[in-house]
Design a protein around this motif. Structure first.
Motif, mmCIF file in Angstrom:
data_model
loop_
_atom_site.group_PDB
_atom_site.id
_atom_site.type_symbol
_atom_site.label_atom_id
_atom_site.label_comp_id
_atom_site.label_asym_id
_atom_site.label_seq_id
_atom_site.Cartn_x
_atom_site.Cartn_y
_atom_site.Cartn_z
ATOM 1 N N ARG A 1 0.813 -1.204 0.000
ATOM 2 C CA ARG A 1 0.000 0.000 0.000
ATOM 3 C C ARG A 1 0.854 1.265 0.000
ATOM 4 N NH1 ARG A 1 -5.839 -0.054 2.542
ATOM 5 N NH2 ARG A 1 -6.475 -1.971 1.615
ATOM 6 N N GLU A 2 2.158 1.095 0.001
ATOM 7 C CA GLU A 2 3.007 2.281 -0.016
ATOM 8 C C GLU A 2 2.826 3.019 -1.334
ATOM 9 O OE1 GLU A 2 4.479 -0.793 0.384
ATOM 10 O OE2 GLU A 2 5.033 -0.813 2.496
ATOM 11 N N PRO A 3 2.814 4.368 -1.272
ATOM 12 C CA PRO A 3 2.733 5.119 -2.526
ATOM 13 C C PRO A 3 4.008 4.885 -3.337
ATOM 14 C CG PRO A 3 3.137 6.581 -0.666
ATOM 15 C CD PRO A 3 2.902 5.211 -0.099
ATOM 16 N N ARG A 4 3.846 4.843 -4.647
ATOM 17 C CA ARG A 4 5.003 4.541 -5.509
ATOM 18 C C ARG A 4 5.166 5.566 -6.617
ATOM 19 N NH1 ARG A 4 7.405 -0.211 -4.713
ATOM 20 N NH2 ARG A 4 6.361 -1.654 -3.320
ATOM 21 N N LYS A 5 6.393 5.718 -7.016
ATOM 22 C CA LYS A 5 6.761 6.454 -8.230
ATOM 23 C C LYS A 5 7.433 5.421 -9.109
ATOM 24 C CE LYS A 5 7.466 11.157 -6.600
ATOM 25 N NZ LYS A 5 8.431 12.223 -6.370
ATOM 26 N N GLY A 6 6.655 4.881 -10.028
ATOM 27 C CA GLY A 6 7.175 3.779 -10.827
ATOM 28 C C GLY A 6 7.427 2.591 -9.918
ATOM 29 N N PRO A 7 8.585 1.959 -10.031
ATOM 30 C CA PRO A 7 8.865 0.788 -9.190
ATOM 31 C C PRO A 7 9.366 1.150 -7.786
ATOM 32 C CG PRO A 7 10.669 1.143 -10.701
ATOM 33 C CD PRO A 7 9.619 2.168 -11.035
ATOM 34 N N PHE A 8 9.534 2.452 -7.502
ATOM 35 C CA PHE A 8 10.130 2.883 -6.241
ATOM 36 C C PHE A 8 9.088 3.409 -5.257
ATOM 37 C CE2 PHE A 8 13.210 3.579 -9.650
ATOM 38 C CZ PHE A 8 14.213 2.724 -9.241
ATOM 39 N N ILE A 9 9.340 3.175 -3.992
ATOM 40 C CA ILE A 9 8.458 3.714 -2.948
ATOM 41 C C ILE A 9 8.667 5.220 -2.873
ATOM 42 C CG2 ILE A 9 7.988 3.753 -0.462
ATOM 43 C CD1 ILE A 9 8.853 0.812 -0.382
ATOM 44 N N ASP A 10 7.568 5.954 -2.885
ATOM 45 C CA ASP A 10 7.607 7.413 -2.747
ATOM 46 C C ASP A 10 7.607 7.731 -1.248
ATOM 47 O OD1 ASP A 10 7.217 10.127 -2.683
ATOM 48 O OD2 ASP A 10 5.537 10.134 -4.107
ATOM 49 N N ARG A 11 8.787 7.774 -0.666
ATOM 50 C CA ARG A 11 8.915 7.939 0.779
ATOM 51 C C ARG A 11 8.385 9.285 1.271
ATOM 52 N NH1 ARG A 11 11.223 3.643 2.893
ATOM 53 N NH2 ARG A 11 12.601 2.373 1.638
ATOM 54 N N ALA A 12 8.554 10.324 0.507
ATOM 55 C CA ALA A 12 8.068 11.646 0.921
ATOM 56 C C ALA A 12 6.547 11.635 1.052
ATOM 57 C CB ALA A 12 8.519 12.711 -0.066
ATOM 58 N N THR A 13 5.864 11.055 0.079
ATOM 59 C CA THR A 13 4.401 10.953 0.133
ATOM 60 C C THR A 13 3.974 10.035 1.269
ATOM 61 O OG1 THR A 13 4.216 11.378 -2.232
ATOM 62 C CG2 THR A 13 2.334 10.300 -1.171
ATOM 63 N N MET A 14 4.695 8.947 1.466
ATOM 64 C CA MET A 14 4.382 8.003 2.536
ATOM 65 C C MET A 14 4.452 8.707 3.900
ATOM 66 S SD MET A 14 6.216 4.345 3.435
ATOM 67 C CE MET A 14 7.789 5.106 3.802
ATOM 68 N N HIS A 15 5.506 9.471 4.121
ATOM 69 C CA HIS A 15 5.658 10.178 5.398
ATOM 70 C C HIS A 15 4.623 11.297 5.534
ATOM 71 C CE1 HIS A 15 9.135 8.229 7.225
ATOM 72 N NE2 HIS A 15 9.555 8.025 5.991
ATOM 73 N N ALA A 16 4.290 11.954 4.443
ATOM 74 C CA ALA A 16 3.270 13.010 4.488
ATOM 75 C C ALA A 16 1.906 12.416 4.860
ATOM 76 C CB ALA A 16 3.195 13.741 3.150
ATOM 77 N N ARG A 17 1.566 11.281 4.271
ATOM 78 C CA ARG A 17 0.295 10.622 4.601
ATOM 79 C C ARG A 17 0.287 10.145 6.048
ATOM 80 N NH1 ARG A 17 -0.763 6.816 -0.696
ATOM 81 N NH2 ARG A 17 -1.186 8.508 -2.174
ATOM 82 N N ALA A 18 1.406 9.605 6.498
ATOM 83 C CA ALA A 18 1.504 9.151 7.890
ATOM 84 C C ALA A 18 1.329 10.328 8.841
ATOM 85 C CB ALA A 18 2.844 8.461 8.132
ATOM 86 N N ALA A 19 1.975 11.435 8.546
ATOM 87 C CA ALA A 19 1.858 12.628 9.395
ATOM 88 C C ALA A 19 0.423 13.142 9.420
ATOM 89 C CB ALA A 19 2.815 13.717 8.907
ATOM 90 N N GLU A 20 -0.248 13.101 8.278
ATOM 91 C CA GLU A 20 -1.639 13.544 8.193
ATOM 92 C C GLU A 20 -2.558 12.655 9.033
ATOM 93 O OE1 GLU A 20 -5.107 13.665 4.802
ATOM 94 O OE2 GLU A 20 -3.073 14.184 4.175
ATOM 95 N N THR A 21 -2.391 11.347 8.922
ATOM 96 C CA THR A 21 -3.207 10.413 9.696
ATOM 97 C C THR A 21 -2.959 10.593 11.194
ATOM 98 O OG1 THR A 21 -3.235 8.795 7.911
ATOM 99 C CG2 THR A 21 -3.720 7.963 10.115
ATOM 100 N N LEU A 22 -1.694 10.717 11.593
ATOM 101 C CA LEU A 22 -1.371 10.920 13.004
ATOM 102 C C LEU A 22 -1.968 12.226 13.513
ATOM 103 C CD1 LEU A 22 2.336 9.709 13.016
ATOM 104 C CD2 LEU A 22 0.363 8.516 14.002
#
Length: 150
Positions: free
Chosen positions: A1-22
């Motif tokens: 379920r991690e956001p991706r940019k092509g085959p790579f995990i989009d870590r910036a978006t992942m952390h932004a979503r985590a921060a929003e949920t928290l």
């Protein structure tokens, strides 16, 4: 379920979503980059609940979420449970900490060996009536004097 940019995990978006949920659930951590091992027990529990909520469940089942937590951490987790329920998520709380039930529950179901044996709206109960429901259920079904409560 991690956001991706092509085959790579989009870590910036992942952390932004985590921060929003928290933030939505009023969970305070220094950073989403902080290791979970550096968090208190209550913060760890809150992060686990936030992670589950991030999947947008209709029902969230929490099994003993306040066990082994300090009083302040218990308050934080119970507030989070109320916040999750206020978002329209059905929450099933399994606990032996009966006082927690009166803070967050609408209804109590006493179970014995996986079966519902007693059920009542929280507004009809006080701690003495709840204890009577539990002990009566155990005695009626040949079990011990304490049961799980959801």
């Amino acid at each position: 379920r991690e956001p991706r940019k092509g085959p790579f995990i989009d870590r910036a978006t992942m952390h932004a979503r985590a921060a929003e949920t928290l933030s939505e659930l009023h969970v305070r951590v220094k950073s989403t980059y902080q290791e979970i091992g550096e968090l208190s027990g209550g913060q760890r529990q809150a992060v686990a609940i936030a992670r589950a909520v991030s999947f947008r469940p209709r029902v969230l089942i929490l099994d003993e979420p306040t066990a082994a937590l300090a009083v302040a951490e218990v308050r934080q987790v119970l507030k989070m449970i109320r916040d999750v329920a206020a978002q329209g998520v059905g929450v099933i709380l399994i606990t032996h900490r009966l006082q927690d039930l009166f803070e967050v529950c609408d209804r109590i179901t006493v179970m014995y060996e996986g079966r519902s044996v007693e059920d009542a709206p929280i507004s009809d109960l006080d701690i003495e009536r709840l204890v009577a429901m539990i002990t009566r259920s155990g005695a009626t079904h040949g079990g011990p004097d304490t049961e799980e409560v959801a």
